[in-house]
Design a protein around this motif. Structure first.
Motif, PDB file in Angstrom:
ATOM      1  N   GLY A 146       0.322   3.624 -15.593  1.00  0.00           N
ATOM      2  CA  GLY A 146       0.065   2.503 -14.452  1.00  0.00           C
ATOM      3  C   GLY A 146      -0.785   2.830 -13.492  1.00  0.00           C
ATOM      4  N   ALA A 147      -0.877   2.236 -12.288  1.00  0.00           N
ATOM      5  CA  ALA A 147      -1.992   2.394 -11.170  1.00  0.00           C
ATOM      6  C   ALA A 147      -1.263   3.692 -10.254  1.00  0.00           C
ATOM      7  CB  ALA A 147      -1.957   1.132 -10.497  1.00  0.00           C
ATOM      8  N   PRO A 148      -2.070   4.332  -9.798  1.00  0.00           N
ATOM      9  CA  PRO A 148      -1.691   5.358  -8.501  1.00  0.00           C
ATOM     10  C   PRO A 148      -1.419   4.072  -7.312  1.00  0.00           C
ATOM     11  CG  PRO A 148      -3.956   5.677  -8.683  1.00  0.00           C
ATOM     12  CD  PRO A 148      -3.559   4.660 -10.120  1.00  0.00           C
ATOM     13  N   ASN A 149      -0.074   3.758  -7.010  1.00  0.00           N
ATOM     14  CA  ASN A 149      -0.001   2.500  -6.273  1.00  0.00           C
ATOM     15  C   ASN A 149      -0.190   2.670  -4.818  1.00  0.00           C
ATOM     16  OD1 ASN A 149       1.271   0.723  -8.051  1.00  0.00           O
ATOM     17  ND2 ASN A 149       3.103   2.126  -8.126  1.00  0.00           N
ATOM     18  N   TYR A 150      -0.344   3.628  -4.249  1.00  0.00           N
ATOM     19  CA  TYR A 150      -0.901   3.686  -2.743  1.00  0.00           C
ATOM     20  C   TYR A 150      -2.537   3.285  -2.929  1.00  0.00           C
ATOM     21  CZ  TYR A 150      -2.345   4.980   1.749  1.00  0.00           C
ATOM     22  OH  TYR A 150      -2.829   5.026   3.095  1.00  0.00           O
ATOM     23  N   SER A 151      -2.891   4.160  -3.791  1.00  0.00           N
ATOM     24  CA  SER A 151      -4.747   4.124  -3.810  1.00  0.00           C
ATOM     25  C   SER A 151      -4.997   2.712  -4.447  1.00  0.00           C
ATOM     26  CB  SER A 151      -4.847   5.208  -4.731  1.00  0.00           C
ATOM     27  OG  SER A 151      -4.767   6.660  -4.372  1.00  0.00           O
ATOM     28  N   ALA A 152      -4.215   2.242  -5.192  1.00  0.00           N
ATOM     29  CA  ALA A 152      -4.605   0.894  -5.544  1.00  0.00           C
ATOM     30  C   ALA A 152      -4.451  -0.410  -4.575  1.00  0.00           C
ATOM     31  CB  ALA A 152      -3.699   0.506  -7.054  1.00  0.00           C
ATOM     32  N   GLY A 153      -3.642  -0.123  -3.711  1.00  0.00           N
ATOM     33  CA  GLY A 153      -3.175  -0.817  -2.511  1.00  0.00           C
ATOM     34  C   GLY A 153      -4.378  -0.962  -1.704  1.00  0.00           C
ATOM     35  N   PHE A 154      -4.810   0.340  -1.280  1.00  0.00           N
ATOM     36  CA  PHE A 154      -5.737   0.749  -0.504  1.00  0.00           C
ATOM     37  C   PHE A 154      -7.068   0.256  -0.925  1.00  0.00           C
ATOM     38  CE2 PHE A 154      -8.723   3.066   2.270  1.00  0.00           C
ATOM     39  CZ  PHE A 154      -8.036   3.444   3.223  1.00  0.00           C
ATOM     40  N   ALA A 155      -7.494   0.681  -1.999  1.00  0.00           N
ATOM     41  CA  ALA A 155      -8.599   0.038  -2.644  1.00  0.00           C
ATOM     42  C   ALA A 155      -8.826  -1.691  -2.752  1.00  0.00           C
ATOM     43  CB  ALA A 155      -8.646   0.493  -4.310  1.00  0.00           C
ATOM     44  N   LYS A 178       6.985  -3.644   1.018  1.00  0.00           N
ATOM     45  CA  LYS A 178       7.058  -2.639   1.800  1.00  0.00           C
ATOM     46  C   LYS A 178       8.638  -2.000   1.720  1.00  0.00           C
ATOM     47  CE  LYS A 178       6.641  -2.451   5.987  1.00  0.00           C
ATOM     48  NZ  LYS A 178       5.901  -2.263   7.440  1.00  0.00           N
ATOM     49  N   GLY A 179       9.564  -2.989   2.123  1.00  0.00           N
ATOM     50  CA  GLY A 179      10.936  -2.472   2.025  1.00  0.00           C
ATOM     51  C   GLY A 179      11.714  -2.000   0.915  1.00  0.00           C
ATOM     52  N   GLN A 180      10.839  -2.132  -0.424  1.00  0.00           N
ATOM     53  CA  GLN A 180      11.427  -1.766  -1.467  1.00  0.00           C
ATOM     54  C   GLN A 180      11.400  -0.190  -1.615  1.00  0.00           C
ATOM     55  OE1 GLN A 180      10.179  -2.497  -6.142  1.00  0.00           O
ATOM     56  NE2 GLN A 180      11.020  -4.234  -5.102  1.00  0.00           N
ATOM     57  N   GLY A 181      10.560   0.532  -0.839  1.00  0.00           N
ATOM     58  CA  GLY A 181      10.459   1.920  -0.882  1.00  0.00           C
ATOM     59  C   GLY A 181      10.187   2.581  -2.169  1.00  0.00           C
ATOM     60  N   GLY A 182      10.016   3.913  -2.121  1.00  0.00           N
ATOM     61  CA  GLY A 182       9.657   4.529  -3.216  1.00  0.00           C
ATOM     62  C   GLY A 182       8.153   4.346  -3.568  1.00  0.00           C
ATOM     63  N   ASP A 183       7.567   4.530  -4.870  1.00  0.00           N
ATOM     64  CA  ASP A 183       6.257   4.650  -5.252  1.00  0.00           C
ATOM     65  C   ASP A 183       5.711   2.830  -5.173  1.00  0.00           C
ATOM     66  OD1 ASP A 183       3.800   5.575  -6.257  1.00  0.00           O
ATOM     67  OD2 ASP A 183       4.555   4.414  -8.129  1.00  0.00           O
ATOM     68  N   ARG A 184       6.703   1.983  -5.422  1.00  0.00           N
ATOM     69  CA  ARG A 184       6.546   0.752  -5.636  1.00  0.00           C
ATOM     70  C   ARG A 184       5.949   0.088  -3.772  1.00  0.00           C
ATOM     71  NH1 ARG A 184       4.454  -3.251  -4.713  1.00  0.00           N
ATOM     72  NH2 ARG A 184       4.485  -5.149  -5.774  1.00  0.00           N
ATOM     73  N   GLY A 185       6.857   0.475  -3.115  1.00  0.00           N
ATOM     74  CA  GLY A 185       6.397   0.220  -1.822  1.00  0.00           C
ATOM     75  C   GLY A 185       5.553   0.801  -1.090  1.00  0.00           C
ATOM     76  N   VAL A 191      -2.124  -1.357   1.161  1.00  0.00           N
ATOM     77  CA  VAL A 191      -2.812  -2.334   1.541  1.00  0.00           C
ATOM     78  C   VAL A 191      -2.869  -2.468   3.234  1.00  0.00           C
ATOM     79  CG1 VAL A 191      -2.604  -4.915   1.780  1.00  0.00           C
ATOM     80  CG2 VAL A 191      -2.265  -3.745  -0.390  1.00  0.00           C
ATOM     81  N   ILE A 192      -1.729  -2.559   3.947  1.00  0.00           N
ATOM     82  CA  ILE A 192      -1.651  -2.697   5.139  1.00  0.00           C
ATOM     83  C   ILE A 192      -2.545  -1.518   5.853  1.00  0.00           C
ATOM     84  CG2 ILE A 192      -0.189  -2.275   6.933  1.00  0.00           C
ATOM     85  CD1 ILE A 192       2.145  -3.301   5.393  1.00  0.00           C
ATOM     86  N   GLU A 193      -2.266  -0.322   5.418  1.00  0.00           N
ATOM     87  CA  GLU A 193      -3.048   0.800   6.299  1.00  0.00           C
ATOM     88  C   GLU A 193      -4.722   0.509   6.096  1.00  0.00           C
ATOM     89  OE1 GLU A 193      -1.318   4.712   5.024  1.00  0.00           O
ATOM     90  OE2 GLU A 193       0.481   4.483   6.210  1.00  0.00           O
ATOM     91  N   ALA A 194      -4.979   0.036   4.950  1.00  0.00           N
ATOM     92  CA  ALA A 194      -6.365  -0.075   4.872  1.00  0.00           C
ATOM     93  C   ALA A 194      -7.107  -1.036   5.885  1.00  0.00           C
ATOM     94  CB  ALA A 194      -7.015  -0.500   3.461  1.00  0.00           C
ATOM     95  N   PHE A 195      -6.328  -1.963   5.921  1.00  0.00           N
ATOM     96  CA  PHE A 195      -6.508  -3.223   6.910  1.00  0.00           C
ATOM     97  C   PHE A 195      -6.471  -2.799   8.252  1.00  0.00           C
ATOM     98  CE2 PHE A 195      -5.280  -6.684   3.647  1.00  0.00           C
ATOM     99  CZ  PHE A 195      -6.676  -6.964   3.632  1.00  0.00           C
ATOM    100  N   GLU A 196      -5.572  -1.991   8.560  1.00  0.00           N
ATOM    101  CA  GLU A 196      -5.485  -1.318   9.884  1.00  0.00           C
ATOM    102  C   GLU A 196      -6.632  -0.464  10.163  1.00  0.00           C
ATOM    103  OE1 GLU A 196      -0.418  -1.295  10.582  1.00  0.00           O
ATOM    104  OE2 GLU A 196      -1.559   0.365   9.909  1.00  0.00           O
ATOM    105  N   LYS A 197      -6.949   0.173   9.174  1.00  0.00           N
ATOM    106  CA  LYS A 197      -8.274   0.913   9.526  1.00  0.00           C
ATOM    107  C   LYS A 197      -9.338   0.333   9.666  1.00  0.00           C
ATOM    108  CE  LYS A 197     -11.048   4.706   7.058  1.00  0.00           C
ATOM    109  NZ  LYS A 197     -11.077   5.613   5.723  1.00  0.00           N
ATOM    110  N   VAL A 235      -5.745 -12.963   2.679  1.00  0.00           N
ATOM    111  CA  VAL A 235      -4.217 -12.866   2.295  1.00  0.00           C
ATOM    112  C   VAL A 235      -4.092 -12.222   1.020  1.00  0.00           C
ATOM    113  CG1 VAL A 235      -2.445 -14.429   1.230  1.00  0.00           C
ATOM    114  CG2 VAL A 235      -3.704 -15.306   3.070  1.00  0.00           C
ATOM    115  N   VAL A 236      -3.534 -11.152   1.168  1.00  0.00           N
ATOM    116  CA  VAL A 236      -2.986 -10.379  -0.050  1.00  0.00           C
ATOM    117  C   VAL A 236      -1.775 -10.600  -0.642  1.00  0.00           C
ATOM    118  CG1 VAL A 236      -2.612  -8.052  -1.072  1.00  0.00           C
ATOM    119  CG2 VAL A 236      -4.712  -8.423   0.489  1.00  0.00           C
ATOM    120  N   THR A 237      -1.783 -10.992  -1.845  1.00  0.00           N
ATOM    121  CA  THR A 237      -0.298 -11.023  -2.268  1.00  0.00           C
ATOM    122  C   THR A 237      -0.086  -9.706  -3.401  1.00  0.00           C
ATOM    123  OG1 THR A 237      -1.506 -12.464  -4.272  1.00  0.00           O
ATOM    124  CG2 THR A 237      -0.211 -13.708  -2.735  1.00  0.00           C
ATOM    125  N   ASP A 238       0.953  -9.070  -3.035  1.00  0.00           N
ATOM    126  CA  ASP A 238       1.194  -7.829  -3.563  1.00  0.00           C
ATOM    127  C   ASP A 238       2.265  -7.917  -4.663  1.00  0.00           C
ATOM    128  OD1 ASP A 238       1.399  -5.131  -4.345  1.00  0.00           O
ATOM    129  OD2 ASP A 238       2.300  -4.522  -2.688  1.00  0.00           O
TER     130      ASP A 238
END
Length: 336
Positions: A146-155, A178-185, A191-197, A235-238
């Motif tokens: 699968g994808a490295p999830n944090y990196s995929a969201g940030f990218a 985000k509330g699901q926690g773990g790697d999925r969250g 996504v959020i941290e890339a936009f905040e950056k 708009v990002v639909t995750d």
């Protein structure tokens, strides 16, 4: 040793070598259905026939047809608790292998992984990693596809910000898990941290259980958020199901193609159509078919030959209007 005897001895050695080589080649000839007899529990993730889940299911089924194991399928409606219960059921049946998502996280799933390996069941993950369990049991066959999830969201968010010319202070709407926690969250967090950056104002909405199971249930939520925030630029639909419904959401909110920049995850027939119509602008293609096919292969390789777990990143490309025509025919048959 005379010359005649030496020549005969050399000829005999050569003959033996050829015979051994021929025997070795024969022993290693390809074997059809070489995984026959192996029993596997496989988890497509969502509802039967649902977006993304069906692509994973198609990958599972193709691997079953190619390799020959007996596969039992569990559909979980994207519900982590339901999936966890089904994983426990699968372990209780003492199958040879389990291929599933890590939605429930390490704390809940780790003890079940221990139980699985303790009884000889190979456990491997797809789409959502269980990194601690993978590290513990990689040599015994635990892999990740699968994808490295944090990196995929940030990218995805970084690429969307660049293409949409996002400026500091602009508003973006992130609809995620985000509330699901773990790697999925962590994908939503990325996504959020890339936009905040980038200095954006992030408007966040957690995907509720009803919308998680049926994207149409979220239409009123989308219209409400966009109505309350008319200046949203991106708009990002995750979520693959929500991304497939972008055309529906945009039209319900009276948005014209290109008025808001939409970015999301996973191809589907509807997503391909939304890209062509100009509603959907950017998609990360996780290639979910591979997230089904390769875990079955992983389990077969481990059970038959003792191979260690495979670790494969399937999210290597963006899809947009410039390349959607190449992907759309495959999306139509739920391979991409």
């Amino acid at each position: 040793m005379n010359k005649k005897f030496a020549s005969l001895a050399a000829a005999s050695v050569a003959t033996l070598a050829l015979t051994f080589a021929a025997g070795t080649a024969s022993a290693n000839d390809p074997t059809p259905k070489w995984c026959a007899g192996v029993k596997i529990a496989a988890f497509p993730g969502g509802p039967q026939g649902g977006v993304f889940a069906n692509n994973v299911y198609n990958g599972f089924r193709q691997a079953e047809a190619d390799l020959g194991p007996t596969v039992t399928y569990y559909f979980s409606d994207w519900d982590p608790n339901k999936m966890l219960q089904q994983i426990q059921q699968a372990v209780a049946t003492k199958v040879d292998g389990i291929a599933t998502y890590g939605f429930a996280g390490e704390a809940a799933t780790g003890p079940i992984v221990d139980q699985a390996f303790g009884q000889g069941t190979t456990f491997t993950s797809l789409n959502t990693a269980l990194p601690d369990s993978q590290k513990k049991y990689a040599a015994q066959g635990f892999g990740y596809v699968g994808a490295p999830n944090y990196s995929a969201g940030f990218a995805l968010a970084s690429e969307a910000a660049k293409r949409a010319n996002l400026q500091s202070g602009d508003s973006v709407f992130v609809w995620g898990l985000k509330g699901q926690g773990g790697d999925r969250g962590q994908r939503t967090v990325g996504v959020i941290e890339a936009f905040e950056k980038a200095g954006a104002k992030v408007i966040y909405q957690e995907i509720d259980a009803a919308t998680n199971a049926d994207p149409n249930a979220g239409t009123a939520t989308f219209v409400g958020v966009m109505g309350a925030n008319p200046g949203v630029k991106i708009v990002v639909t995750d979520h693959g199901g929500l991304t497939s419904n972008v055309g529906v959401y945009a039209k319900a909110a009276s948005l014209k193609p290109g008025q808001v920049y939409f970015a999301g995850f996973d191809m589907s027939p509807n997503t391909a159509q939304a890209v062509k119509e100009g509603y959907q602008n950017l998609v990360i293609d996780q290639q979910p078919f591979l997230q089904g096919y390769i875990p079955i292969l992983n389990i077969c390789l481990t059970k038959k030959y003792g191979f260690s777990g495979l670790d494969i990143n399937t999210a290597g490309a963006f899809v947009d209007s410039t390349n959607v025509d190449a992907v759309a025919p495959l999306a139509a048959v739920e391979i991409r």
